[in-house]
Structure formats: structure tokens, C-alpha cells
Design a protein around this motif. Structure first.
Motif, PDB file in Angstrom:
ATOM      1  N   GLY A 232      -9.542   8.281  -4.842  1.00  0.00           N
ATOM      2  CA  GLY A 232      -8.316   7.495  -4.921  1.00  0.00           C
ATOM      3  C   GLY A 232      -7.087   8.320  -4.600  1.00  0.00           C
ATOM      4  N   ALA A 233      -7.064   9.563  -5.085  1.00  0.00           N
ATOM      5  CA  ALA A 233      -5.912  10.428  -4.820  1.00  0.00           C
ATOM      6  C   ALA A 233      -5.801  10.734  -3.335  1.00  0.00           C
ATOM      7  CB  ALA A 233      -6.027  11.712  -5.629  1.00  0.00           C
ATOM      8  N   HIS A 234      -6.931  11.032  -2.692  1.00  0.00           N
ATOM      9  CA  HIS A 234      -6.878  11.350  -1.265  1.00  0.00           C
ATOM     10  C   HIS A 234      -6.508  10.116  -0.439  1.00  0.00           C
ATOM     11  CE1 HIS A 234      -7.913  15.555  -1.060  1.00  0.00           C
ATOM     12  NE2 HIS A 234      -8.863  15.375  -1.992  1.00  0.00           N
ATOM     13  N   ASP A 235      -6.928   8.931  -0.887  1.00  0.00           N
ATOM     14  CA  ASP A 235      -6.517   7.708  -0.195  1.00  0.00           C
ATOM     15  C   ASP A 235      -5.004   7.543  -0.293  1.00  0.00           C
ATOM     16  OD1 ASP A 235      -6.992   5.197   1.189  1.00  0.00           O
ATOM     17  OD2 ASP A 235      -6.508   4.222  -0.716  1.00  0.00           O
ATOM     18  N   ALA A 236      -4.452   7.852  -1.463  1.00  0.00           N
ATOM     19  CA  ALA A 236      -2.996   7.763  -1.636  1.00  0.00           C
ATOM     20  C   ALA A 236      -2.291   8.757  -0.716  1.00  0.00           C
ATOM     21  CB  ALA A 236      -2.623   8.025  -3.090  1.00  0.00           C
ATOM     22  N   VAL A 237      -2.887   9.954  -0.536  1.00  0.00           N
ATOM     23  CA  VAL A 237      -2.288  10.942   0.365  1.00  0.00           C
ATOM     24  C   VAL A 237      -2.257  10.411   1.794  1.00  0.00           C
ATOM     25  CG1 VAL A 237      -2.592  13.222   1.412  1.00  0.00           C
ATOM     26  CG2 VAL A 237      -2.883  12.938  -1.052  1.00  0.00           C
ATOM     27  N   GLU A 238      -3.352   9.785   2.224  1.00  0.00           N
ATOM     28  CA  GLU A 238      -3.377   9.229   3.565  1.00  0.00           C
ATOM     29  C   GLU A 238      -2.338   8.121   3.737  1.00  0.00           C
ATOM     30  OE1 GLU A 238      -4.985  10.461   6.166  1.00  0.00           O
ATOM     31  OE2 GLU A 238      -5.421  12.053   4.707  1.00  0.00           O
ATOM     32  N   ARG A 239      -2.202   7.288   2.736  1.00  0.00           N
ATOM     33  CA  ARG A 239      -1.191   6.223   2.795  1.00  0.00           C
ATOM     34  C   ARG A 239       0.212   6.832   2.887  1.00  0.00           C
ATOM     35  NH1 ARG A 239      -2.976   1.495  -1.559  1.00  0.00           N
ATOM     36  NH2 ARG A 239      -5.125   1.239  -0.827  1.00  0.00           N
ATOM     37  N   ALA A 240       0.431   7.873   2.093  1.00  0.00           N
ATOM     38  CA  ALA A 240       1.748   8.514   2.114  1.00  0.00           C
ATOM     39  C   ALA A 240       2.020   9.162   3.465  1.00  0.00           C
ATOM     40  CB  ALA A 240       1.834   9.555   0.998  1.00  0.00           C
ATOM     41  N   ARG A 241       0.999   9.790   4.037  1.00  0.00           N
ATOM     42  CA  ARG A 241       1.194  10.418   5.352  1.00  0.00           C
ATOM     43  C   ARG A 241       1.502   9.355   6.400  1.00  0.00           C
ATOM     44  NH1 ARG A 241      -0.174  15.770   5.142  1.00  0.00           N
ATOM     45  NH2 ARG A 241      -1.825  16.406   3.685  1.00  0.00           N
ATOM     46  N   HIS A 242       0.858   8.202   6.293  1.00  0.00           N
ATOM     47  CA  HIS A 242       1.129   7.135   7.257  1.00  0.00           C
ATOM     48  C   HIS A 242       2.571   6.652   7.127  1.00  0.00           C
ATOM     49  CE1 HIS A 242       0.985   2.939   8.863  1.00  0.00           C
ATOM     50  NE2 HIS A 242       0.276   3.553   9.810  1.00  0.00           N
TER      51      HIS A 242
ATOM     52  N   ARG B 264       0.802  -1.212   0.000  1.00  0.00           N
ATOM     53  CA  ARG B 264       0.000   0.000   0.000  1.00  0.00           C
ATOM     54  C   ARG B 264       0.842   1.272   0.000  1.00  0.00           C
ATOM     55  NH1 ARG B 264      -5.154  -0.512   1.561  1.00  0.00           N
ATOM     56  NH2 ARG B 264      -5.128   1.426   2.752  1.00  0.00           N
ATOM     57  N   ASN B 265       2.136   1.176  -0.190  1.00  0.00           N
ATOM     58  CA  ASN B 265       3.007   2.347  -0.082  1.00  0.00           C
ATOM     59  C   ASN B 265       3.113   3.057  -1.434  1.00  0.00           C
ATOM     60  OD1 ASN B 265       4.957   4.248   0.424  1.00  0.00           O
ATOM     61  ND2 ASN B 265       6.388   2.831   1.395  1.00  0.00           N
ATOM     62  N   PRO B 266       2.556   4.255  -1.582  1.00  0.00           N
ATOM     63  CA  PRO B 266       2.657   4.963  -2.862  1.00  0.00           C
ATOM     64  C   PRO B 266       4.069   5.426  -3.179  1.00  0.00           C
ATOM     65  CG  PRO B 266       1.628   6.366  -1.215  1.00  0.00           C
ATOM     66  CD  PRO B 266       1.770   5.013  -0.593  1.00  0.00           C
ATOM     67  N   SER B 267       4.941   5.430  -2.180  1.00  0.00           N
ATOM     68  CA  SER B 267       6.338   5.761  -2.457  1.00  0.00           C
ATOM     69  C   SER B 267       6.983   4.661  -3.280  1.00  0.00           C
ATOM     70  CB  SER B 267       7.103   5.945  -1.144  1.00  0.00           C
ATOM     71  OG  SER B 267       8.456   6.272  -1.391  1.00  0.00           O
ATOM     72  N   TRP B 268       6.593   3.416  -3.012  1.00  0.00           N
ATOM     73  CA  TRP B 268       7.134   2.289  -3.776  1.00  0.00           C
ATOM     74  C   TRP B 268       6.428   2.145  -5.124  1.00  0.00           C
ATOM     75  CZ3 TRP B 268       4.565  -2.451  -5.007  1.00  0.00           C
ATOM     76  CH2 TRP B 268       5.373  -3.336  -5.718  1.00  0.00           C
ATOM     77  N   CYS B 269       5.104   2.200  -5.132  1.00  0.00           N
ATOM     78  CA  CYS B 269       4.366   2.031  -6.385  1.00  0.00           C
ATOM     79  C   CYS B 269       3.203   3.022  -6.419  1.00  0.00           C
ATOM     80  CB  CYS B 269       3.852   0.601  -6.516  1.00  0.00           C
ATOM     81  SG  CYS B 269       2.985   0.323  -8.073  1.00  0.00           S
ATOM     82  N   PRO B 270       3.349   4.102  -7.182  1.00  0.00           N
ATOM     83  CA  PRO B 270       2.319   5.155  -7.184  1.00  0.00           C
ATOM     84  C   PRO B 270       1.187   4.895  -8.176  1.00  0.00           C
ATOM     85  CG  PRO B 270       4.188   5.869  -8.481  1.00  0.00           C
ATOM     86  CD  PRO B 270       4.540   4.501  -7.943  1.00  0.00           C
ATOM     87  N   TRP B 271       0.695   3.656  -8.224  1.00  0.00           N
ATOM     88  CA  TRP B 271      -0.353   3.350  -9.197  1.00  0.00           C
ATOM     89  C   TRP B 271      -1.602   4.194  -8.965  1.00  0.00           C
ATOM     90  CZ3 TRP B 271      -5.100   1.632  -7.558  1.00  0.00           C
ATOM     91  CH2 TRP B 271      -5.191   1.113  -6.266  1.00  0.00           C
ATOM     92  N   GLN B 272      -1.918   4.485  -7.687  1.00  0.00           N
ATOM     93  CA  GLN B 272      -3.113   5.281  -7.393  1.00  0.00           C
ATOM     94  C   GLN B 272      -3.005   6.691  -7.971  1.00  0.00           C
ATOM     95  OE1 GLN B 272      -3.097   4.613  -3.034  1.00  0.00           O
ATOM     96  NE2 GLN B 272      -5.308   4.312  -3.275  1.00  0.00           N
ATOM     97  N   LEU B 273      -1.801   7.254  -7.949  1.00  0.00           N
ATOM     98  CA  LEU B 273      -1.611   8.629  -8.419  1.00  0.00           C
ATOM     99  C   LEU B 273      -1.880   8.725  -9.911  1.00  0.00           C
ATOM    100  CD1 LEU B 273       1.679   9.475  -6.457  1.00  0.00           C
ATOM    101  CD2 LEU B 273      -0.693   9.442  -5.645  1.00  0.00           C
TER     102      LEU B 273
END
Length: 964
Positions: free
Chosen positions: A790-800, A764-773
Motif C-alpha cells: 500500500g505504501a509503495h502504491d501511494a508513492v507511485e500515485r504521488a510520483r504521478h 487517488r491523490n495522496p497529497s489530498w488524502c493520505p489515507w494509504q500512508l
């Protein structure tokens, strides 16, 4: 022609009707020595070339090459010479040793180590200069690179140099593959490479020779039979000017103009005392028949049984024959063997004294083929025993043992296994595989069968992975009394299954063994291997459960040995993929490295875990630490002689690190270097997917969408994607490419499929795979609400996760699919996070996006500040497409890029200025490279440096250059 055996013959004969070939040789030697015909100015440096001579047997290739060697030596050239042997084709690096050993043999070990440097342990065993060391053997590509280095340095240090290879059709596959790949480089060195072969006898492994051009790209030189006039000249040179025309013409008729047969015929005429007149011409046909084939064998048999046995022994031994060894193989005493050698020299069958050799390969072949089958097998067996007794080692015996019949002899198995070990360590796994396959047919004893199968599978690992799997599985079915052997087989089997994209089978193999293993440490090692292969599986059934087991296990380990550190390293990577807080990732990474994680320390362990730990630092915004570890790892690979998939992977990922840091020009250079290495390994391998995916992503970042599309098409970058997890994720990069090409619906489908594949596994890490972006961007028009969610979910994952680069990139994607005042607010926050990260390219993107949004809302002054910053950052990164976008936004705001400062171009080096001049004239990197005689990648690197120094893009550079 050099004649050594005939009485009353001149030491060197005239080469008839070879004037054009010798003229070509003389021209090549003149250029090599730095001379020009007709008084022209000498070139700046000696100019090398390749001369290929292709002709059937007996037409004078060897004689022509002897003349090449003589003329080269007369001009002061260093001459390297080797000759392929019919009996030595299976001896790995036999030809390479002939070429290089005389130049280095006798050098004290300390001096040799100093001269060869890090290549000593890699090429030394292959060239017979030192014994093989323990540890992982070099891969074939690494060894070839080492041989290239040795030959290149010899050519430069002992210039001008001429390398002559005769009977190349009989060269061993390892030497021939190396020389065929090296040959095109001859023109770049003070080296003339001369190769002769019989085109009709080229084996499959020598097919590369057919593609070698002759001098300056011409076809290989061909030799024709001699005319009647030339044969007459040859006869009169040998027998006297009084030889009449009818006699000479009959000599031509019975030999069909074959130079070898004509020379041998004149020797027979001389020995018989036959007058060279028309009256004796009718005897020539019988004399000619005695020169070759059955006639030669009949003549040999008349010399007596002891002499025949000695000749047979010499034919079995091949080239460079020791008289003592030949006597031992023939079963003759010293005096009897010496008498036999004298008779064979007199009969012009053998030549030489301290070292014997057949007068011509045709004679050696005829004698060998005349040995009765059963006797030939027995002689090879005797030869194997003789060379071992003489202290020449199992490798010298192995080629003879290949020719013997299986007989259940443990000594044969022992010698073949020992030879295979030596050959594998020398970097010739194919030869080792031949030895072990023969050992398996012997067959080995009941207790040894499993270990032979294991060694055979290991030798086939790099070239025939499917065969390796079969051998290793067969080994596991054998009764194995040594637990360490069984564990070694399981480790190797799981590795080859995983590297063959059969990760599920690799995991299942380990799981079965874990259940039956009583040793706790062995079980832990196997669990580590299973965790690793499961981590790479795209089809793992329950990834979250595996993550929980891994976390529980790793948290109670202390890292006291390599196995424990590997498990902790896998925990580090799992935390990265799952997007656990950066602090957790870094804590585990430091634990894994505390006792050391070498990349090439153990051939039974892969390099994957050290790589994953290093990459975890990258995604956690510590790219400097990643690069430190990669530099150490690459040094490990190069020291071990691993120049194939391992080095390709390392260069590719180092390019990916540079991409993440925003150094796109360097990233492209590394990615292309990795791809070049991957191409040598073969298409469809994981190394290929890594290299192509990274290069496509870098090209997209640079704004070269068309070129990215061409790369993708050239390397079939698209579905179906590999079963193994690769990074950057191939399906996501493919979705990026489709999005950049405007194929939005297809991009959305691929990116959504990537999410369905990764999300259930907890990745779930968008830093590793930014498919959601990228999916959000693809869906922005047709499904704006889903895109925003989807974009806001990716932001939450990134913040975590907590890495500023991940948060900043996700915020920019959210801004792109948002509307109103939220866009600017999200972009401002994106810039703030990215300014605290090492992601230079992402920062440039967010700055330009923020400037564009501010301009759109009428805040021109603030927009100008961000756009100028974004332009400067894009120039530094080498993001040409982004540079153009920033310039367009500035133009739309009524602004223009800042002018150059004073004499900024004065800081450029000569090569950078030349590259800049080409760019200012609108030349592409390929065109500039052709004009400047530089590789395209070098031009791109120079231009990146120019833009950084001058502080502008290509258009601004053209303006500055034109003003100068």
C-alpha cells in the motif's frame, strides 16, 4: 419619578425604598467615570458593567431607569436610550435604531461612510442610516458583528457611556439577540449597560436575558412593592403633609404597594379635590379601580367616542406616536384630534405634544386590549395604509398588515413583499419570513404565488433549511411563466439541498431541469452546478464517468463568462483529486482565474468553486498563491457581511494551508478561530466538520495527542461521517487520531473504509488524502506485506501527481514500513523531495526519521547532522512532540541540542518575554494566559514566535531564562 401630566405636581418625585438599587447605580457610575469612593486612587481606565432590573409591571422599573439616565447625564456620560414596545416586537432592529440612530442621524453621508468604513453597507440598512444595496445580504452573524463594532466605537469615542433599555421583554428578537450577546463585553468598555424587563413576560426569543447576570456576576436587581410607610411618604409628597395616617394606610391597601398605581391614585385624588383624611378613605377603592383595567377603560369611554377612537389609534401605533398619523388612523380632522389628545393628556392617559406616548405601558396595554377584535383589525389595516401614504415605506406598514385578516388584496401582498425585501437586505431574514408567510395567506394572485413561495424559501434559507426546501418545491409545482424565475428557484433549491447534506437530491433536481431546458447557456449553468454538487458527493454512483464528461466539456470552453470559468475550475479540482500531473492542474487553475472568480459576488452562486481552485494550488505545492486567493476571498466575505459559516470555512482552510506549510502555531490559531465561528453557526454543519478535523490534525502534528482526543470527544468527531466530501477527509483524520492513541486495529478499519469510499471514485491523490500512508503504518505489524504494498502504491500515485511534498511524505511512509538498507535510502530521497517543497513540517519529520535511522545503523556523525537540522525545523514549525523526539534521539546518540547563541533572548518583545517566562516555569498556555490576561491562542502564538527567534524548544528556553 418624572411627572408630566398632573397639575400641581412636582417635576421629579422621590424614589422611595430604592436606596440600595440607587447605591448600586451610583457605584457603577462612579467606576464608569473613573472615580473611587473614599478617596482611593482612580482605576487605570473606566470600568463598565451590566445592571439588570427584573420586576413585574408597575413596580417602578421605568422610574428607576429615568433616574439612572438623569444621574448619568449629570456625571457627563453619553446616554443611549431605547424602550421595547408591545406593538413593535415584530419590527426588526427597532430597539437598535432607537439606541444608535440619535448618535449618527444627521451626519452627512460622506462622513458617515468614512466613520463606519466597510461596515457602512452592512449595518446602515439595519439602523435606518441608508438604503439597502443590491447584492447578497449580510448573514445575521455578520450583521451582529457590525453592530458590535458600531457600539464599541461609540462607547470608546463618547466615553463614558450609559446604555439604557427599558421593557426589554418587548424588544424585537434581532435587537435583543444582539444585545444579549454583546452584554458580557460591557465590562471591557467604558460602558454601563442597564436593562429592565418583566421576568414573567419574557417571550421565547428573549430567554437569553434570563442568563444575563447583574453587576459583577450578581443576580438581577429585583424591585419589591412599597411598604405602608413609603406609600405614606409618597401620598404626603403629592397631597401635602396634612394627609392623615388612616388615609395613607388605605392608599397602601388599595394599591398593594404598587408605585405606579399609587402615583395615579394621588393624581385622581388631587383632580377630585378629595381631602386626604380618614373621612374620605372609603372613596379610595373606587378611585384606585379607575386607574387600571376596566376602571381605566370606563374612564376613557366617558371622554367621548372621538377621544376613544384617537386613544385606540395611538394604542395600535405603539410608541413615539405622531399625532398626524394617529388622526389619520382614527379618521379625525386635525382640530378634533388635537382636542382628543388634550383630553387624554388631562386624563393622564397620554403625554407629550409633538410626539405622543402613553403615560405607562400598563395603560397602553389596557387600551389596546379593550379595542373590539374586528375594530382592532380594521385599525391595523388603516394604520398600514396611513403610514404608506405618509411615505414611511412598506416596512412600517408590514407589522400592521400582520394583524389583518387575509382578504386576497394584491396591495397587501405587494407591501409585504417589498417589506420582506427591505428586511432581508437589512440582515433580518426571520422578520422577512414572517411577512412573506402572511403574504402567502392573503393569498397572492395565481401568477404571483410561485414568486412569493420562492422569496419565502430564500428568506428561510439560513434558519430553516427544511422549510426552505418545502417552499421551493411547492414553488416549482406552480405554473411559472417567467423562465428566469423557474431557473432561480432550481438554483436555490439545489443549494439548500446540498448545504443540508442532501447532495444526491441536489444533483437530481438539476438533472431533471437540464433535460427540460431549451436555453443552452442556462443548461450549461445547471451542468456546472450539478458537476459541483456531484464532486462533493461521497455516494456518487459513477464518479469516473462524471470526470470524463467534465473533462470533455471543460477542454472545449474558453472561459468567456463566469459559468464557463466555474466549469474549468471544477475541472481543476477534479484533476487534483484524481492525481493528474501537477502541470495539468495548474494549467486549468490559471484558465479558471483568467477572467476572475469572486467569492461573494453573486448570491445565486456559491463560493465553493473559487475555494476549490485556490486549494488546487496548495496541493500542487503553490501555497503562497492559495493564501493570496484566500486573503482576497476573506476580504470579499467580510465586505459582504458574511461572518458565519462562510468566514468560518475561510479561516479554517487558511489554518489548513498554514499546517501544510509547517507553521503549526499559526495553523492552530486559525483553526480555533474557524471553530469559534462554526460554533456560532451550529453543530453538525459542514463548517463544523472542517474546523474540528483541521484542529485535530494540527494538534496531532504538534504532538498534543491528549488534547486532540479531548477536542474530538467534545465535538463528537467520529462516525457517522458527513455525506459530503470535506477536507481534510474526516474519516482519515479520525483514523490518524486512533493511530496516535494506539488503537491500531480500529485505525486500520477506519482508514481502509476511507480507501474503499474514495478509490472507486477515482480520488487517488495522496497529497489530498493520505489515507494509504496512515493505513500502511496501522498495518505494519499485523500485515507487513500489505502495508508495504500500500505504501509503495501511494508513492507511485504521488510520483504521478508530481508534487514534491506528496512524494516526500509518501516515501517517508514507505520507509517506515520497510526494512534494512531500503529505509535509509527511502528517507534520504524523501528529504531531497521535501527540501524542494514548502512542506516545512513534513521535512522536519523526514529529517528526524532519517537521523534516527542513521543513528540506529551506527552512522552517528551523519545522524547528528540530520537530527540537528530536524530539531531546528521542528522548533520553527512549533511541532513540540517532534522536538522532544529529536532531543531523545540526540541524547541516545550521546549528543545534546546546540546551546543558545549569546543574547538570543534579547530579540524578544515584552509580551514574548513574559510568555517565555511563563513557559520556562512550566505553565501551560491556559495558565500563562490567565496570569498574563491573554487568550490562550495569543500565548501559543507568542511562544511560537519565541521559539523561532531563540532557536530552541521549551526545555532549552527554560535553560536560557534561568541563566538570565
Amino acid at each position: 419619578m418624572v411627572q408630566r401630566g398632573g397639575r400641581g405636581h412636582r417635576g421629579r418625585r422621590t424614589l422611595f425604598e430604592r436606596e440600595s438599587e440607587l447605591a448600586t447605580v451610583d457605584e457603577a457610575l462612579a467606576e464608569l467615570a473613573g472615580l473611587r469612593r473614599g478617596g482611593a486612587e482612580p482605576p487605570e481606565r473606566p470600568h463598565g458593567a451590566l445592571l439588570a432590573v427584573a420586576a413585574p409591571a408597575g413596580l417602578g422599573k421605568t422610574t428607576l431607569l429615568a433616574e439612572v439616565r438623569r444621574r448619568a447625564a449629570a456625571k457627563g456620560c453619553t446616554v443611549l436610550y431605547a424602550r421595547g414596545g408591545d406593538q413593535e416586537q415584530g419590527v426588526a432592529f427597532h430597539v437598535a435604531r432607537q439606541l444608535v440612530q440619535p448618535q449618527l442621524a444627521g451626519t452627512p453621508e460622506s462622513e458617515l461612510r468614512s466613520r463606519l468604513g466597510s461596515w457602512y453597507a452592512i449595518v446602515g440598512p439595519a439602523l435606518g442610516l441608508c438604503a439597502a444595496t443590491e447584492g447578497a445580504p449580510p448573514d445575521p452573524q455578520g450583521l451582529r458583528d457590525g453592530l458590535d463594532w458600531v457600539l464599541t466605537h461609540l462607547a470608546v469615542q463618547r466615553a463614558p457611556m450609559v446604555l439604557v433599555l427599558d421593557d426589554a421583554h418587548w424588544a424585537d428578537p434581532e435587537s435583543l439577540g444582539w444585545l444579549a450577546a454583546f452584554a458580557p463585553r460591557a465590562e471591557e468598555l467604558p460602558l454601563l449597560l442597564v436593562v429592565a424587563y418583566r421576568p414573567e413576560e419574557l417571550p421565547d426569543h428573549a430567554e437569553a436575558l434570563r442568563g444575563l447576570p447583574g453587576r459583577s456576576g450578581q443576580r438581577p436587581l429585583g424591585l419589591e412593592p412599597l411598604s405602608a410607610l413609603a406609600i405614606a411618604g409618597l401620598v404626603r409628597e403629592s397631597l401635602g403633609a396634612h394627609a392623615d395616617d388612616a388615609f395613607c394606610r388605605e392608599c397602601w391597601a388599595v394599591t398593594a404597594g404598587n408605585p405606579f398605581e399609587a402615583v395615579e391614585l394621588t393624581a385622581k385624588i388631587h383632580d377630585r379635590g378629595l381631602a386626604p383624611t380618614e373621612n374620605g378613605a372609603h372613596l379610595l377603592r373606587d378611585l384606585a379601580a379607575a386607574v387600571k383595567g376596566s376602571g381605566l377603560i370606563a374612564r376613557l369611554e366617558r371622554l367621548g367616542s372621538a377621544t376613544v377612537r384617537f386613544a385606540w389609534a395611538c394604542a395600535v401605533l405603539g410608541t413615539e406616536i405622531s399625532p398626524e398619523l394617529a388622526a389619520g388612523v382614527a379618521g379625525l380632522g386635525a382640530e378634533e384630534a388635537a382636542d382628543a389628545a388634550d383630553r387624554l393628556r388631562t386624563a393622564r392617559i397620554l403625554t407629550g405634544v409633538e410626539t405622543l406616548e402613553f403615560v405607562h405601558p400598563l395603560i397602553a396595554t389596557a387600551v389596546y386590549r379593550a379595542i373590539p377584535g374586528g375594530v382592532r383589525v380594521a385599525l391595523h389595516g388603516q394604520a398600514a395604509w396611513t403610514v404608506v401614504t405618509a411615505g414611511l415605506g412598506p416596512s412600517a406598514a408590514a407589522r400592521h398588515l400582520l394583524e389583518t385578516h387575509p382578504d386576497g388584496d394584491p396591495w397587501v401582498v405587494q407591501q409585504l413583499r417589498a417589506a420582506a425585501r427591505e428586511t432581508v437586505r437589512a440582515g433580518a431574514p426571520d422578520a422577512a419570513r414572517r411577512y412573506l408567510a402572511r403574504a402567502l395567506r392573503e393569498p397572492p394572485t395565481f401568477d404571483d404565488r410561485a414568486v412569493v413561495l420562492y422569496e419565502l424559501g430564500s428568506a428561510s434559507l439560513l434558519t430553516e433549511p427544511a422549510t426552505t426546501v418545502n417552499h421551493l418545491r411547492a414553488a416549482l409545482e406552480e405554473p411559472i411563466t417567467d423562465p428566469a424565475l423557474r431557473h432561480g428557484i432550481v438554483y436555490r433549491l439545489s443549494q439548500v439541498l446540498a448545504h443540508s447534506d442532501r447532495l444526491a437530491e441536489a444533483s437530481e433536481t438539476l438533472a431533471r431541469e437540464i433535460r427540460s431546458t431549451g436555453d443552452a447557456r442556462v443548461r450549461l449553468r445547471m451542468q456546472a452546478e450539478q458537476f459541483m454538487w456531484d464532486a462533493f458527493r461521497a455516494d456518487e454512483p459513477d464518479s469516473p464517468a462524471r470526470s470524463r464528461r467534465l473533462a470533455r466539456l471543460a477542454d472545449r470552453l474558453t472561459g468567456r463568462d463566469l459559468t464557463e470559468r466555474y466549469i474549468i475550475g471544477l475541472r481543476t479540482w477534479d484533476a487534483t483529486l484524481r492525481g493528474e500531473p501537477v502541470e495539468t492542474v495548474l494549467r486549468h487553475a490559471d484558465r479558471a482565474l483568467a477572467g476572475g472568480l469572486r467569492w461573494a459576488a453573486d448570491e445565486d452562486r456559491g463560493f465553493e468553486v473559487p475555494v476549490l481552485v485556490a486549494l488546487s494550488f496548495l496541493y500542487a505545492d503553490r501555497p503562497g498563491r492559495t493564501e493570496e486567493l484566500f486573503v482576497e476571498g476573506i476580504a470579499d466575505f467580510e465586505h459582504a457581511g458574511w461572518h458565519g459559516a462562510h468566514l468560518s470555512f475561510a479561516y479554517t482552510i487558511l489554518g489548513y494551508v498554514r499546517y501544510r506549510r509547517g507553521r503549526l502555531g499559526e495553523a492552530e490559531d486559525f483553526a480555533r478561530a474557524g471553530l469559534r465561528l462554526a460554533e456560532r453557526v451550529g453543530p453538525g454543519t459542514p463548517a463544523h466538520w472542517y474546523a474540528v478535523g483541521t484542529l485535530v490534525e494540527v494538534l496531532l502534528a504538534r504532538g498534543r495527542v491528549g488534547e486532540a482526543k479531548e477536542v474530538g470527544e467534545a465535538y463528537s468527531f467520529g462516525p457517522p461521517f458527513p455525506a459530503a466530501v470535506v477536507f481534510p477527509d474526516a474519516q482519515t483524520v479520525y483514523g490518524q487520531l486512533l493511530l496516535a492513541l494506539g488503537r491500531t486495529e480500529e485505525a486500520a478499519a477506519e482508514l481502509a473504509a476511507a480507501g474503499r469510499r474514495l478509490d472507486p471514485r477515482g480520488m487517488r491523490n495522496p497529497s489530498w488524502c493520505p489515507w494509504q500512508l496512515y493505513l500502511a503504518r496501522a498495518e505494519a505489524y499485523d500485515a507487513p506485506e500489505r502495508a508495504l504494498s500500500g505504501a509503495h502504491d501511494a508513492v507511485e500515485r504521488a510520483r504521478h501527481f508530481g508534487a514534491p511534498s506528496a512524494i516526500g511524505q509518501a516515501l517517508r511512509a514507505a520507509a517506515e514500513v520497510s526494512s534494512g538498507a531500503a529505509r535509509a535510502k527511502l528517507l534520504e530521497e524523501s528529504v531531497a523531495h521535501l527540501e524542494r517543497s514548502p512542506a516545512g513540517y513534513e521535512l522536519a519529520c523526514s529529517l528526524v526519521a532519517l537521523g534516527a535511522e542513521l543513528r540506529r545503523t551506527g552512522r552517528v556523525r551523519e545522524a547528528a547532522e540530520q537530527l540537528y537540522r530536524g530539531l531546528d525545523a521542528a522548533v520553527v514549525c512549533g511541532a513540540d512532540g517532534l522536538v522532544e523526539r529529536a532531543r531523545d534521539e540526540l541524547a541516545a546518540a550521546g549528543l545534546r541540542p546546540r546551546p543558545l547563541h549569546g543574547a538570543a533572548t534579547d530579540t524578544l518583545t515584552a509580551r514574548e518575554r513574559a510568555a517565555a517566562g511563563c513557559a520556562a516555569r512550566g505553565l501551560s498556555p491556559v495558565e500563562a494566559g490567565a496570569e498574563l490576561h491573554l487568550d490562550e491562542a495569543v500565548v501559543v502564538r507568542l511562544l511560537s514566535a519565541v521559539y523561532r527567534k531563540v532557536g530552541t524548544d521549551q526545555a532549552g528556553l527554560a535553560e536560557a531564562i534561568s541563566r538570565e
